[in-house]
Every structure is written in C-alpha cells, then in structure tokens.
Motif scaffolding. Structure first.
Motif, PDB file in Angstrom:
ATOM      1  N   LEU A  21       0.827  -1.209   0.000  1.00  0.00           N
ATOM      2  CA  LEU A  21       0.000   0.000   0.000  1.00  0.00           C
ATOM      3  C   LEU A  21       0.859   1.255   0.000  1.00  0.00           C
ATOM      4  N   ARG A  22       0.649   2.098  -1.003  1.00  0.00           N
ATOM      5  CA  ARG A  22       1.429   3.336  -1.060  1.00  0.00           C
ATOM      6  C   ARG A  22       0.675   4.437  -0.316  1.00  0.00           C
ATOM      7  N   ALA A  23       0.940   4.510   0.975  1.00  0.00           N
ATOM      8  CA  ALA A  23       0.212   5.457   1.827  1.00  0.00           C
ATOM      9  C   ALA A  23       0.535   6.904   1.469  1.00  0.00           C
ATOM     10  N   ILE A  24       1.808   7.161   1.133  1.00  0.00           N
ATOM     11  CA  ILE A  24       2.202   8.471   0.585  1.00  0.00           C
ATOM     12  C   ILE A  24       3.008   8.212  -0.671  1.00  0.00           C
ATOM     13  N   LYS A  25       2.543   8.760  -1.768  1.00  0.00           N
ATOM     14  CA  LYS A  25       3.210   8.485  -3.042  1.00  0.00           C
ATOM     15  C   LYS A  25       4.406   9.407  -3.252  1.00  0.00           C
ATOM     16  N   SER A  26       4.168  10.698  -3.177  1.00  0.00           N
ATOM     17  CA  SER A  26       5.279  11.645  -3.240  1.00  0.00           C
ATOM     18  C   SER A  26       4.803  12.979  -2.690  1.00  0.00           C
ATOM     19  N   ALA A  27       5.266  13.295  -1.497  1.00  0.00           N
ATOM     20  CA  ALA A  27       4.816  14.540  -0.865  1.00  0.00           C
ATOM     21  C   ALA A  27       5.924  15.581  -0.924  1.00  0.00           C
ATOM     22  N   ASN A  28       5.541  16.773  -1.325  1.00  0.00           N
ATOM     23  CA  ASN A  28       6.460  17.903  -1.404  1.00  0.00           C
ATOM     24  C   ASN A  28       5.784  19.113  -0.793  1.00  0.00           C
ATOM     25  N   LEU A  50       1.749  11.011   6.924  1.00  0.00           N
ATOM     26  CA  LEU A  50       2.670  12.113   6.652  1.00  0.00           C
ATOM     27  C   LEU A  50       3.176  12.714   7.973  1.00  0.00           C
ATOM     28  N   PHE A  51       2.278  12.917   8.926  1.00  0.00           N
ATOM     29  CA  PHE A  51       2.677  13.435  10.242  1.00  0.00           C
ATOM     30  C   PHE A  51       3.655  12.476  10.918  1.00  0.00           C
ATOM     31  N   ASN A  52       3.346  11.173  10.820  1.00  0.00           N
ATOM     32  CA  ASN A  52       4.209  10.181  11.458  1.00  0.00           C
ATOM     33  C   ASN A  52       5.612  10.202  10.874  1.00  0.00           C
ATOM     34  N   VAL A  53       5.687  10.389   9.566  1.00  0.00           N
ATOM     35  CA  VAL A  53       6.997  10.448   8.914  1.00  0.00           C
ATOM     36  C   VAL A  53       7.731  11.735   9.327  1.00  0.00           C
ATOM     37  N   ILE A  54       7.001  12.841   9.379  1.00  0.00           N
ATOM     38  CA  ILE A  54       7.633  14.110   9.762  1.00  0.00           C
ATOM     39  C   ILE A  54       8.117  14.055  11.221  1.00  0.00           C
ATOM     40  N   ARG A  82      13.347  17.968  20.412  1.00  0.00           N
ATOM     41  CA  ARG A  82      14.276  18.935  20.998  1.00  0.00           C
ATOM     42  C   ARG A  82      14.585  20.080  20.044  1.00  0.00           C
ATOM     43  N   LYS A  83      14.374  19.856  18.763  1.00  0.00           N
ATOM     44  CA  LYS A  83      14.598  20.924  17.791  1.00  0.00           C
ATOM     45  C   LYS A  83      13.351  21.773  17.583  1.00  0.00           C
ATOM     46  N   GLY A  84      12.325  21.519  18.390  1.00  0.00           N
ATOM     47  CA  GLY A  84      11.168  22.403  18.362  1.00  0.00           C
ATOM     48  C   GLY A  84       9.924  21.838  17.713  1.00  0.00           C
ATOM     49  N   LEU A  85       9.960  20.533  17.381  1.00  0.00           N
ATOM     50  CA  LEU A  85       8.780  19.941  16.756  1.00  0.00           C
ATOM     51  C   LEU A  85       7.916  19.274  17.831  1.00  0.00           C
ATOM     52  N   ALA A  86       6.672  19.673  17.922  1.00  0.00           N
ATOM     53  CA  ALA A  86       5.766  19.040  18.885  1.00  0.00           C
ATOM     54  C   ALA A  86       4.527  18.549  18.174  1.00  0.00           C
ATOM     55  N   ARG A  87       4.108  17.380  18.568  1.00  0.00           N
ATOM     56  CA  ARG A  87       2.941  16.770  17.948  1.00  0.00           C
ATOM     57  C   ARG A  87       2.051  16.265  19.071  1.00  0.00           C
ATOM     58  N   PRO A 169       6.858  24.744  21.410  1.00  0.00           N
ATOM     59  CA  PRO A 169       7.237  24.252  20.088  1.00  0.00           C
ATOM     60  C   PRO A 169       7.430  25.391  19.103  1.00  0.00           C
ATOM     61  N   LYS A 170       8.311  25.145  18.149  1.00  0.00           N
ATOM     62  CA  LYS A 170       8.457  26.093  17.045  1.00  0.00           C
ATOM     63  C   LYS A 170       7.571  25.634  15.884  1.00  0.00           C
ATOM     64  N   LEU A 171       7.416  24.307  15.796  1.00  0.00           N
ATOM     65  CA  LEU A 171       6.495  23.730  14.813  1.00  0.00           C
ATOM     66  C   LEU A 171       5.517  22.833  15.565  1.00  0.00           C
ATOM     67  N   LEU A 172       4.257  23.223  15.526  1.00  0.00           N
ATOM     68  CA  LEU A 172       3.229  22.478  16.252  1.00  0.00           C
ATOM     69  C   LEU A 172       2.379  21.718  15.239  1.00  0.00           C
ATOM     70  N   MET A 173       2.313  20.396  15.417  1.00  0.00           N
ATOM     71  CA  MET A 173       1.546  19.566  14.494  1.00  0.00           C
ATOM     72  C   MET A 173       0.382  18.925  15.230  1.00  0.00           C
ATOM     73  N   LEU A 174      -0.813  19.239  14.797  1.00  0.00           N
ATOM     74  CA  LEU A 174      -2.000  18.725  15.481  1.00  0.00           C
ATOM     75  C   LEU A 174      -2.791  17.828  14.538  1.00  0.00           C
ATOM     76  N   ASP A 175      -3.030  16.610  14.981  1.00  0.00           N
ATOM     77  CA  ASP A 175      -3.769  15.652  14.161  1.00  0.00           C
ATOM     78  C   ASP A 175      -5.206  15.558  14.667  1.00  0.00           C
ATOM     79  N   GLU A 176      -6.103  16.186  13.961  1.00  0.00           N
ATOM     80  CA  GLU A 176      -7.530  16.225  14.299  1.00  0.00           C
ATOM     81  C   GLU A 176      -7.812  16.606  15.751  1.00  0.00           C
ATOM     82  N   PRO A 177      -7.346  17.794  16.147  1.00  0.00           N
ATOM     83  CA  PRO A 177      -7.551  18.201  17.543  1.00  0.00           C
ATOM     84  C   PRO A 177      -9.020  18.383  17.909  1.00  0.00           C
ATOM     85  N   ALA A 178      -9.883  18.585  16.920  1.00  0.00           N
ATOM     86  CA  ALA A 178     -11.296  18.826  17.246  1.00  0.00           C
ATOM     87  C   ALA A 178     -12.111  17.540  17.350  1.00  0.00           C
ATOM     88  N   ALA A 179     -11.482  16.405  17.018  1.00  0.00           N
ATOM     89  CA  ALA A 179     -12.227  15.140  17.046  1.00  0.00           C
ATOM     90  C   ALA A 179     -12.770  14.875  18.448  1.00  0.00           C
TER      91      ALA A 179
END
Ligand SMILES: Nc1ncnc2c1ncn2[C@@H]1O[C@H](COP(=O)(O)OP(=O)(O)O)[C@@H](O)[C@H]1O
Ligand SMILES: [Mg+2]
Length: 254
Positions: A21-28, A50-54, A82-87, A169-179
């Motif tokens: 299964l190609r879950a992500i084919k090519s993301a840019n 994509l979030f998991n990979v990032i 530690r570099k500022g990415l929070a999920r 965080p400098k980069l905040l990644m939220l996966d469906e926070p309103a769910a």
C-alpha cells in the motif's frame, strides 16, 4: 515578523509504503516560519502517515525532511522534539490520577522552566504561574484542579494541547484536535489556535472543515496518498475538485 526565510519545514519527494500500500506516493511541501497550514482529505488519504513520517515515527522510503533548514530525515522523534517539533498525540502522556494543572506543571519540567536556575524558588513559582496560564489558554480554567480521569474526552484533548504548548514548540503539528469535541469546545479550540503565538508554525490535520479553513492561510488537500490541490481557504471553498473528493471519494480530473 518573519525573522528568516528558511522554511520551518521542507519535505521533498517523501514516500511511504505499508507492504504493497502506497500510503504516501510523493509529498512535497515548504512551510514558512509562522505559517498556518491545514491538511485536509478523506479517511485513508495519508495525512496521519505524513505526520508520522515528519515526526519520525517511521522512516520514509524516499525523500528528505528539513526542519528549520536542518535535515532531520533520519533523526529519532526525541531529537526532532528537541529541535522544536511538537505533535499532540506523541507527547500526550497524561497522568490520569493527577490534576490538570499538575500535568502541565510536569510537562514544563522539560523546558526552560526546569529547576536548573540559581533562583530555584523563583523558578518554581514561575512554573506554576506558567502552568496556570497554559491551562487558561486552552480553555480549562474551570478544571484547573480536576483529576484527569474525571475530564471528558474533549477536555483531555485540550489538556494534551496545553502540554504540547508547554514544550514551547516552534512547529506544532496537530492531528484532528477537534475530534470528539463538543461545539463549545471546538469554539474555544479555534479561538486558541487563532491566538497562537504568531512565531509558532502550525500544521493542522482537521476533519472539521470550518476549523481547518478558519485557522489556516493555506490548505493542502490529500487524496489517495497524493497532494491533489493546494490553495487559500477561499480557493478551497470554490474548488469543484475538493467538493468531488468529499462527496464521491474519487476524482475526475478532466
Ligand atoms: N502503521 C500502519 N500500518 C499499515 N498501514 C497503515 C499504517 N498507518 C496507516 N496505514 C494505511 O495507510 C493509509 C493512509 O492512512 P492514514 O495516513 O492514517 O490516513 P488519514 O490520516 O488521511 O486518514 C491507510 O490505507 C491506512 O490503512
Ligand atoms: Mg488520520
């Protein structure tokens, strides 16, 4: 406001398979510092992958990821954090028998509010103050001393957000926070996201279209492991392609 033209996040030719299964084919994508970007798309589009990979949960099968100009493609999740990415989901280690404010206080221990100061007492005071501030910011002021176990699902998600924010965080990644949030909780979440420190870069996966379009200045649409459209919220609203995806689940690109 912009201090640097280096993107907060740059992903290039990212792909990820699960067996056949190609879950992500090519993301840019290139996300500017302080930018607010929503990622939308139907279930199974590849958004969470994509979030998991990032975030470094699993490696991509191709491509690279740069965080503030530095390649992080093969770094473990903790080093990315530690570099500022929070999920949210990754750091949501809620202590269910402790109160709301105690949870945030503990999250703050991992930050500059940790006790390594010469003025330990003052620092400790600051940490409680900061914890209180964060709890208020996510709309849980009335639940400050409530034990986590007694919170609703929606309130626990709000608390997760406060704990993510505690990491500054400098980069905040939220996966469906309103769910799972009530209408009132959705409103306070939206308000919080709109009032976020402008220097924080926000990447938001959100099923609630109203929130996704209100909070972001740019929206990326994913379908079947691919980015199929990108535009401003008004371009998204006007897009027949986006409408077709949500109505039919298949695309007719003539
Ligand atoms: N850990 C995994 N193992 C196997 N398949 C997975 C895994 N994670 C996601 N997938 C599959 O990858 C595809 C994309 O899933 P996902 O990224 O969760 O989509 P979305 O978040 O857009 O709903 C789906 O078909 C899903 O079943
Ligand atoms: Mg998902």
């Amino acid at each position: 406001m912009a201090i640097s033209t280096t993107p907060a996040l740059e992903i290039s030719e990212i792909s990820r398979r699960f067996g056949g299964l190609r879950a992500i084919k090519s993301a840019n994508a290139s996300i500017a510092q302080g930018e607010r970007v929503s990622i939308i798309g139907t279930n199974g589009a590849g958004k969470s992958t994509l979030f998991n990979v990032i975030a470094g949960l699993f490696p991509p099968h191709s491509g690279y990821i740069k965080l503030f100009g530095e390649e992080i493609t093969h770094l473990p999740p903790s080093k990315r954090a530690r570099k500022g990415l929070a999920r949210t989901f990754q750091i949501s280690k809620l202590f269910s028998s402790l109160s709301v404010i105690e949870n945030v206080y503990i999250a703050l221990k991992q930050t500059k509010y940790a006790g390594a100061s010469l003025m330990l007492r003052k620092t400790k005071g600051n940490r409680w103050d900061r914890a209180r501030e964060l709890v208020e910011q996510v709309g849980l002021a009335s639940k400050m001393d409530t034990i986590v176990d007694e919170l609703s699902h929606g309130e626990q998600r709000q608390l997760e957000l406060a704990m993510a924010m505690a990491l500054e965080p400098k980069l905040l990644m939220l996966d469906e926070p309103a769910a799972g949030l009530s209408k009132a909780e959705r409103e306070s979440l939206t308000k919080m996201l709109l009032e976020l420190d402008p220097e924080i870069t926000l990447l938001l996966i959100e099923h609630d279209m109203e929130i996704a379009l209100r909070v972001a200045s740019r929206v990326i649409v994913m379908h079947d492991g691919e980015q199929v459209f990108e535009g401003t919220p008004s371009e998204i609203k006007a897009s027949q392609l986006v409408r077709d995806i949500y109505l039919g689940g298949s695309i007719d690109d003539d």
